[in-house]
Write an enzyme that holds these catalytic residues in place. Sequence first.
Site, PDB file in Angstrom:
ATOM      1  N   ILE A  75     -11.916 -29.343 -34.469  1.00 39.83           N
ATOM      2  CA  ILE A  75     -11.838 -30.811 -34.474  1.00 39.83           C
ATOM      3  C   ILE A  75     -12.586 -31.296 -33.245  1.00 39.83           C
ATOM      4  CG2 ILE A  75      -9.529 -30.765 -33.407  1.00 39.83           C
ATOM      5  CD1 ILE A  75      -9.029 -33.496 -34.869  1.00 39.83           C
ATOM      6  N   ALA A  76     -13.402 -32.318 -33.432  1.00 40.15           N
ATOM      7  CA  ALA A  76     -14.149 -32.851 -32.289  1.00 40.15           C
ATOM      8  C   ALA A  76     -14.477 -34.321 -32.512  1.00 40.15           C
ATOM      9  CB  ALA A  76     -15.445 -32.070 -32.077  1.00 40.15           C
ATOM     10  N   ILE A  77     -14.409 -35.052 -31.415  1.00 45.19           N
ATOM     11  CA  ILE A  77     -14.861 -36.445 -31.369  1.00 45.19           C
ATOM     12  C   ILE A  77     -15.966 -36.494 -30.303  1.00 45.19           C
ATOM     13  CG2 ILE A  77     -14.203 -38.816 -30.745  1.00 45.19           C
ATOM     14  CD1 ILE A  77     -12.833 -37.965 -33.330  1.00 45.19           C
ATOM     15  N   GLU A 109      -5.809 -22.534 -33.319  1.00 43.78           N
ATOM     16  CA  GLU A 109      -5.939 -21.903 -32.007  1.00 43.78           C
ATOM     17  C   GLU A 109      -6.610 -22.891 -31.063  1.00 43.78           C
ATOM     18  OE1 GLU A 109      -7.542 -20.146 -34.623  1.00 43.78           O
ATOM     19  OE2 GLU A 109      -5.913 -18.729 -34.996  1.00 43.78           O
ATOM     20  N   ASN A 114      -7.539 -25.835 -22.474  1.00 44.89           N
ATOM     21  CA  ASN A 114      -7.864 -27.126 -23.094  1.00 44.89           C
ATOM     22  C   ASN A 114      -6.602 -27.998 -23.198  1.00 44.89           C
ATOM     23  OD1 ASN A 114      -8.903 -29.262 -24.519  1.00 44.89           O
ATOM     24  ND2 ASN A 114      -9.900 -28.011 -26.093  1.00 44.89           N
ATOM     25  N   TYR A 121      -2.186 -32.078 -29.893  1.00 42.97           N
ATOM     26  CA  TYR A 121      -1.425 -31.302 -30.886  1.00 42.97           C
ATOM     27  C   TYR A 121       0.082 -31.454 -30.647  1.00 42.97           C
ATOM     28  CZ  TYR A 121      -6.074 -29.224 -31.361  1.00 42.97           C
ATOM     29  OH  TYR A 121      -7.415 -29.049 -31.520  1.00 42.97           O
TER      30      TYR A 121
HETATM   31  C1  LIG Z   1      -9.448 -33.101 -28.450  1.00 39.91           C
HETATM   32  C2  LIG Z   1     -10.194 -34.367 -28.922  1.00 39.91           C
HETATM   33  C3  LIG Z   1     -10.578 -34.181 -30.398  1.00 39.91           C
HETATM   34  C4  LIG Z   1      -9.237 -35.571 -28.777  1.00 39.91           C
HETATM   35  O1  LIG Z   1      -9.845 -36.702 -29.368  1.00 39.91           O
HETATM   36  P1  LIG Z   1      -9.677 -38.183 -28.765  1.00 39.91           P
HETATM   37  O2  LIG Z   1     -10.101 -39.133 -29.819  1.00 39.91           O
HETATM   38  O3  LIG Z   1     -10.358 -38.294 -27.457  1.00 39.91           O
HETATM   39  O4  LIG Z   1      -8.084 -38.255 -28.531  1.00 39.91           O
HETATM   40  P2  LIG Z   1      -7.144 -39.509 -28.811  1.00 39.91           P
HETATM   41  O5  LIG Z   1      -7.689 -40.721 -28.142  1.00 39.91           O
HETATM   42  O6  LIG Z   1      -6.874 -39.608 -30.272  1.00 39.91           O
HETATM   43  O7  LIG Z   1      -5.820 -39.086 -28.028  1.00 39.91           O
HETATM   44  C5  LIG Z   1      -4.684 -38.593 -28.715  1.00 39.91           C
HETATM   45  C6  LIG Z   1      -3.826 -37.818 -27.723  1.00 39.91           C
HETATM   46  O8  LIG Z   1      -4.575 -36.703 -27.200  1.00 39.91           O
HETATM   47  C7  LIG Z   1      -4.239 -36.507 -25.821  1.00 39.91           C
HETATM   48  N1  LIG Z   1      -5.379 -36.858 -24.972  1.00 39.91           N
HETATM   49  C8  LIG Z   1      -6.544 -37.445 -25.371  1.00 39.91           C
HETATM   50  N2  LIG Z   1      -7.365 -37.600 -24.312  1.00 39.91           N
HETATM   51  C9  LIG Z   1      -6.701 -37.120 -23.227  1.00 39.91           C
HETATM   52  C10 LIG Z   1      -7.031 -37.003 -21.852  1.00 39.91           C
HETATM   53  N3  LIG Z   1      -8.213 -37.416 -21.375  1.00 39.91           N
HETATM   54  N4  LIG Z   1      -6.139 -36.428 -21.023  1.00 39.91           N
HETATM   55  C11 LIG Z   1      -4.945 -35.984 -21.464  1.00 39.91           C
HETATM   56  N5  LIG Z   1      -4.570 -36.071 -22.777  1.00 39.91           N
HETATM   57  C12 LIG Z   1      -5.437 -36.643 -23.648  1.00 39.91           C
HETATM   58  C13 LIG Z   1      -3.081 -37.444 -25.565  1.00 39.91           C
HETATM   59  O9  LIG Z   1      -1.892 -36.801 -25.964  1.00 39.91           O
HETATM   60  C14 LIG Z   1      -3.408 -38.569 -26.516  1.00 39.91           C
HETATM   61  O10 LIG Z   1      -2.290 -39.377 -26.821  1.00 39.91           O
HETATM   62  P3  LIG Z   1      -1.942 -40.646 -25.862  1.00 39.91           P
HETATM   63  O11 LIG Z   1      -3.201 -41.460 -25.794  1.00 39.91           O
HETATM   64  O12 LIG Z   1      -0.832 -41.329 -26.560  1.00 39.91           O
HETATM   65  O13 LIG Z   1      -1.592 -40.052 -24.531  1.00 39.91           O
HETATM   66  C15 LIG Z   1     -11.449 -34.649 -28.056  1.00 39.91           C
HETATM   67  O14 LIG Z   1     -11.058 -34.650 -26.691  1.00 39.91           O
HETATM   68  C16 LIG Z   1     -12.566 -33.630 -28.231  1.00 39.91           C
HETATM   69  O15 LIG Z   1     -13.386 -33.727 -29.142  1.00 39.91           O
HETATM   70  N6  LIG Z   1     -12.647 -32.633 -27.303  1.00 39.91           N
HETATM   71  C17 LIG Z   1     -13.717 -31.635 -27.333  1.00 39.91           C
HETATM   72  C18 LIG Z   1     -13.569 -30.687 -28.483  1.00 39.91           C
HETATM   73  C19 LIG Z   1     -12.241 -29.948 -28.451  1.00 39.91           C
HETATM   74  O16 LIG Z   1     -11.769 -29.504 -27.407  1.00 39.91           O
HETATM   75  N7  LIG Z   1     -11.635 -29.798 -29.643  1.00 39.91           N
HETATM   76  C20 LIG Z   1     -10.396 -29.075 -29.813  1.00 39.91           C
HETATM   77  C21 LIG Z   1     -10.702 -27.626 -30.042  1.00 39.91           C
HETATM   78  S1  LIG Z   1      -9.229 -26.668 -30.378  1.00 39.91           S
END
Ligand SMILES: CC(C)(COP(=O)(O)OP(=O)(O)OC[C@H]1O[C@@H](n2cnc3c(N)ncnc32)[C@H](O)[C@@H]1OP(=O)(O)O)[C@@H](O)C(=O)NCCC(=O)NCCS
Length: 154
Positions: A75-77, A109, A114, A121
């Site tokens: 999953i990635a944004i 996993e 991370n 999750y």
């Molecule tokens: C993991 C990822 C998909 C999260 O997407 P995102 O759109 O930025 O996350 P969201 O805004 O939906 O945040 C949802 C929750 O994630 C956690 N989160 C998101 N950003 C965070 C940050 N900078 N620090 C700590 N927790 C964070 C929090 O629990 C958050 O909930 P909250 O806002 O109520 O605290 C994104 O960071 C990403 O693409 N990372 C790189 C790829 C990766 O690591 N993928 C997972 C591989 S297993």
Amino acid sequence: MMVSEAVIRMMNTEDIENVLVVEENSFTVPWSRTAFYNELTNNNFAHYLVMEVEGQLIGYCGVWIVMDEAHITNIAIHSLHRGKKFGEALLLHSMQLAKLYGCKKMTLEVRVSNQVAQNLYTKLGFMPGGIRKMYYTDNLEDALVMWVNLDEQG
Ligand SMILES: CC(C)(COP(=O)(O)OP(=O)(O)OC[C@H]1O[C@@H](n2cnc3c(N)ncnc32)[C@H](O)[C@@H]1OP(=O)(O)O)[C@@H](O)C(=O)NCCC(=O)NCCS
């Protein structure tokens, strides 16, 4: 599905170029074009979703559905769009999809380092299940296995 201004839909092979932009922006060992192509055309277990904002692909999520178990592959944004609940909406959508297919459990996993992904999750009900030692080949980092009981999710 609409999440604020975002649209979530199934990925097709024409999305691969744009998915690769997100992939290369997000991972130290990005999947190749061929890997995505094979997932979309040769893997009957694989279901990939993309997320678009104003017509631009900003994220994706893959899930393998095998019997009553779902496994998130990735999953990635895109980094320009993080922190706006898009990842949360995309994962929730994948969980709903898995439920529609009759899945009882979802697992994944994640790198032990991370914390951001682990927070996401945990927020959605995933619990730590165990460690896979030296799972990631680039730096031999351990993976934390997490899982959630989908029956207990809204
Ligand atoms: C993991 C990822 C998909 C999260 O997407 P995102 O759109 O930025 O996350 P969201 O805004 O939906 O945040 C949802 C929750 O994630 C956690 N989160 C998101 N950003 C965070 C940050 N900078 N620090 C700590 N927790 C964070 C929090 O629990 C958050 O909930 P909250 O806002 O109520 O605290 C994104 O960071 C990403 O693409 N990372 C790189 C790829 C990766 O690591 N993928 C997972 C591989 S297993």
